[in-house]
Design a protein around this motif. Structure first.
Motif, PDB file in Angstrom:
ATOM      1  N   LEU A 147      -1.740  10.529   5.754  1.00  0.00           N
ATOM      2  CA  LEU A 147      -1.414  11.289   6.959  1.00  0.00           C
ATOM      3  C   LEU A 147      -1.282  12.768   6.614  1.00  0.00           C
ATOM      4  N   GLY A 148      -1.968  13.614   7.376  1.00  0.00           N
ATOM      5  CA  GLY A 148      -1.881  15.061   7.178  1.00  0.00           C
ATOM      6  C   GLY A 148      -0.828  15.667   8.088  1.00  0.00           C
ATOM      7  N   ARG A 149      -0.035  16.580   7.507  1.00  0.00           N
ATOM      8  CA  ARG A 149       1.031  17.244   8.252  1.00  0.00           C
ATOM      9  C   ARG A 149       0.603  18.669   8.622  1.00  0.00           C
ATOM     10  N   TYR A 150       1.409  19.299   9.489  1.00  0.00           N
ATOM     11  CA  TYR A 150       1.116  20.668   9.936  1.00  0.00           C
ATOM     12  C   TYR A 150       1.085  21.676   8.798  1.00  0.00           C
ATOM     13  N   ASP A 151       1.834  21.430   7.719  1.00  0.00           N
ATOM     14  CA  ASP A 151       1.826  22.365   6.589  1.00  0.00           C
ATOM     15  C   ASP A 151       0.715  22.029   5.586  1.00  0.00           C
ATOM     16  N   TYR A 152      -0.181  21.135   5.972  1.00  0.00           N
ATOM     17  CA  TYR A 152      -1.346  20.719   5.177  1.00  0.00           C
ATOM     18  C   TYR A 152      -0.981  19.919   3.930  1.00  0.00           C
TER      19      TYR A 152
END
Length: 140
Positions: free
Chosen positions: A93-98
């Protein structure tokens, strides 16, 4: 919970927004009586519970993340254990902070899209509980 289109032994499956991924996939393979196969996918979720296993203690550690995340990869397999469908899925899973989260996927709620390909194998793959590892392994 989902819509799909079949191409031979492969199914392109769209899981509806706000549906839970593992429930939808389990319902799909049960409805189509898929006893062995593979799962791949991508999409977006806003909640996911992941599991990591500590091999020293043979215990599982679960953690829930509640934020918007991109499913950059789902890889899994379908088998049988005790005459029931057994779904084994890992996710990145990728988050907003990469940064990325990864682990065994217990649950995840679609928030946007959920696009999957499920391939059915001809036959059955069974599992058994292995006492030494504490895992459910293939039984060939």
């Amino acid at each position: 919970m989902y819509t799909y289109k079949q191409f031979g032994d492969k199914y392109v499956v769209s899981i509806q927004n706000h549906s839970e991924i593992t429930k939808a996939i389990t319902a799909f393979v049960t409805e189509h009586d898929i006893k062995a196969g593979t799962i791949t996918g991508l999409g977006a979720v806003n909640e996911a519970t992941l599991r990591i296993r500590d091999p020293a203690t043979k215990k599982f550690v679960d953690k829930t993340f509640t934020e918007q995340m991109e499913i950059t990869n789902i890889t899994g397999n379908i088998s049988q254990q005790n005459d029931k469908h057994y779904i084994h899925i890992h996710v990145t899973l990728g988050r907003y902070d990469y940064t990325a989260l990864a682990g065994h996927l217990l649950t995840a709620k679609i928030n946007g899209a959920g696009e999957f390909v499920i391939e059915s194998f001809d036959g059955t793959v069974n599992r058994y509980s292995d006492e030494e590892t504490g895992l459910n392994l293939y039984d060939f």
